[in-house]
Design an enzyme around this catalytic site. Structure first.
Site, PDB file in Angstrom:
ATOM      1  N   PRO A   9       0.787  -1.231   0.000  1.00  0.00           N
ATOM      2  CA  PRO A   9       0.000   0.000   0.000  1.00  0.00           C
ATOM      3  C   PRO A   9       0.818   1.278   0.000  1.00  0.00           C
ATOM      4  CG  PRO A   9      -0.148  -1.114   2.128  1.00  0.00           C
ATOM      5  CD  PRO A   9       0.512  -2.061   1.183  1.00  0.00           C
ATOM      6  N   ASN A  10       0.271   2.252  -0.706  1.00  0.00           N
ATOM      7  CA  ASN A  10       0.804   3.618  -0.795  1.00  0.00           C
ATOM      8  C   ASN A  10       2.058   3.746  -1.665  1.00  0.00           C
ATOM      9  OD1 ASN A  10      -1.158   5.002   0.893  1.00  0.00           O
ATOM     10  ND2 ASN A  10      -0.272   3.837   2.580  1.00  0.00           N
ATOM     11  N   ARG A  17       4.716  11.126  -2.392  1.00  0.00           N
ATOM     12  CA  ARG A  17       4.563  10.683  -1.014  1.00  0.00           C
ATOM     13  C   ARG A  17       5.889  10.866  -0.270  1.00  0.00           C
ATOM     14  NH1 ARG A  17       4.618   4.455   1.021  1.00  0.00           N
ATOM     15  NH2 ARG A  17       4.308   4.949   3.218  1.00  0.00           N
ATOM     16  N   TYR A  22      11.267   8.906   0.667  1.00  0.00           N
ATOM     17  CA  TYR A  22      11.183   7.870  -0.369  1.00  0.00           C
ATOM     18  C   TYR A  22      11.763   8.286  -1.726  1.00  0.00           C
ATOM     19  CZ  TYR A  22       8.101   5.723   3.069  1.00  0.00           C
ATOM     20  OH  TYR A  22       7.598   5.173   4.219  1.00  0.00           O
ATOM     21  N   ASN A  73       8.224  -5.713  -1.339  1.00  0.00           N
ATOM     22  CA  ASN A  73       8.145  -4.511  -0.514  1.00  0.00           C
ATOM     23  C   ASN A  73       6.677  -4.404  -0.105  1.00  0.00           C
ATOM     24  OD1 ASN A  73       8.091  -2.108   0.796  1.00  0.00           O
ATOM     25  ND2 ASN A  73       9.095  -0.917  -0.821  1.00  0.00           N
ATOM     26  N   ALA A  76       3.537  -0.916   4.521  1.00  0.00           N
ATOM     27  CA  ALA A  76       3.076  -0.977   5.921  1.00  0.00           C
ATOM     28  C   ALA A  76       2.630  -2.382   6.332  1.00  0.00           C
ATOM     29  CB  ALA A  76       1.941   0.023   6.130  1.00  0.00           C
ATOM     30  N   HIS A  79       4.746  -4.705   8.578  1.00  0.00           N
ATOM     31  CA  HIS A  79       4.782  -4.591  10.034  1.00  0.00           C
ATOM     32  C   HIS A  79       3.514  -5.097  10.705  1.00  0.00           C
ATOM     33  CE1 HIS A  79       8.001  -2.051   8.670  1.00  0.00           C
ATOM     34  NE2 HIS A  79       7.170  -1.147   8.188  1.00  0.00           N
ATOM     35  N   GLU A  97      13.297  -9.287   0.857  1.00  0.00           N
ATOM     36  CA  GLU A  97      12.517  -8.167   1.390  1.00  0.00           C
ATOM     37  C   GLU A  97      13.240  -6.864   1.051  1.00  0.00           C
ATOM     38  OE1 GLU A  97      11.889  -8.385   5.632  1.00  0.00           O
ATOM     39  OE2 GLU A  97      11.042  -6.365   5.734  1.00  0.00           O
ATOM     40  N   HIS A  99      13.034  -2.496   1.116  1.00  0.00           N
ATOM     41  CA  HIS A  99      12.423  -1.221   1.499  1.00  0.00           C
ATOM     42  C   HIS A  99      13.266  -0.085   0.952  1.00  0.00           C
ATOM     43  CE1 HIS A  99       9.700  -3.250   4.226  1.00  0.00           C
ATOM     44  NE2 HIS A  99      10.726  -3.961   4.633  1.00  0.00           N
ATOM     45  N   SER A 101      13.329   2.991   2.275  1.00  0.00           N
ATOM     46  CA  SER A 101      13.924   3.554   3.485  1.00  0.00           C
ATOM     47  C   SER A 101      14.417   2.402   4.359  1.00  0.00           C
ATOM     48  CB  SER A 101      12.862   4.369   4.241  1.00  0.00           C
ATOM     49  OG  SER A 101      11.845   3.503   4.735  1.00  0.00           O
ATOM     50  N   ARG A 106      13.639   3.971  11.869  1.00  0.00           N
ATOM     51  CA  ARG A 106      12.508   4.898  11.921  1.00  0.00           C
ATOM     52  C   ARG A 106      11.657   4.618  13.174  1.00  0.00           C
ATOM     53  NH1 ARG A 106       9.745   4.849   6.223  1.00  0.00           N
ATOM     54  NH2 ARG A 106       8.625   6.588   7.194  1.00  0.00           N
TER      55      ARG A 106
END
Ligand code: DQA
Length: 144
Positions: A9-10, A17, A22, A73, A76, A79, A97, A99, A101, A106
């Site tokens: 998502p996103n 964003r 990012y 990826n 969210a 997590h 996996e 990401h 960032s 974070r």
């Protein structure tokens, strides 16, 4: 070699964003970079994004046995989603996996990953280059 790159998502909002986290590339830019990188190695890439957990799970279910590696990826859902963890657990091919960032540096709520226990490796904090590194990693694992 066939690789599925699956985005959560996103990530369809990349470019506008939180560019300070990012970067300014769009997801389409990243897809083009991956295709260019993989094409030079004769690797086929299927690139997928969804904002919906169930759609991601169904994509993973239909993709079973069709790929030599998965680049994930899950954004969210990384997590939060035991359901995506369970779907990925059916795979025997390498899962990387990725990401953009580095979630571990974070907020605390990003420190847990339900993907990590299933991943051959985690590439984080490298921006979109992380996707290219993940393609190379799958190639390396398969050719070992
Ligand atoms: C992300 C990191 C996640 O914590 C976040 O929820 C995302 C993007 C990354 O690529 O850095 O949506 O997966």
């Amino acid at each position: 070699m066939n690789i599925l790159i699956i985005n959560g998502p996103n990530l369809n909002m990349l470019g506008r964003r939180e560019p300070e986290i990012y970067g300014s590339e769009t997801l389409q830019d990243i897809e083009a970079k991956c295709n260019q990188h993989a094409g030079s190695k004769e690797i086929n890439i299927d690139f997928f994004q969804s904002n919906y957990e169930g759609v991601i799970i169904e994509r993973l279910q239909t993709a079973l046995d069709q790929y030599d590696g998965i680049i994930a990826n899950m954004a969210a859902y990384t997590h939060t989603s035991i359901a995506i963890h369970d779907a990925l657990k059916m795979y025997s091919c390498p899962i990387i996996e990725v990401h953009l960032s580095d979630p571990k540096t974070r907020e605390d709520f990003r420190h847990i990953s339900y993907i990590e226990p299933l991943a051959a490796c985690v590439i984080a904090g490298q921006g979109s280059d992380g996707y290219l590194q993940a393609i190379d990693k799958i190639e390396e694992i398969i050719n070992k």
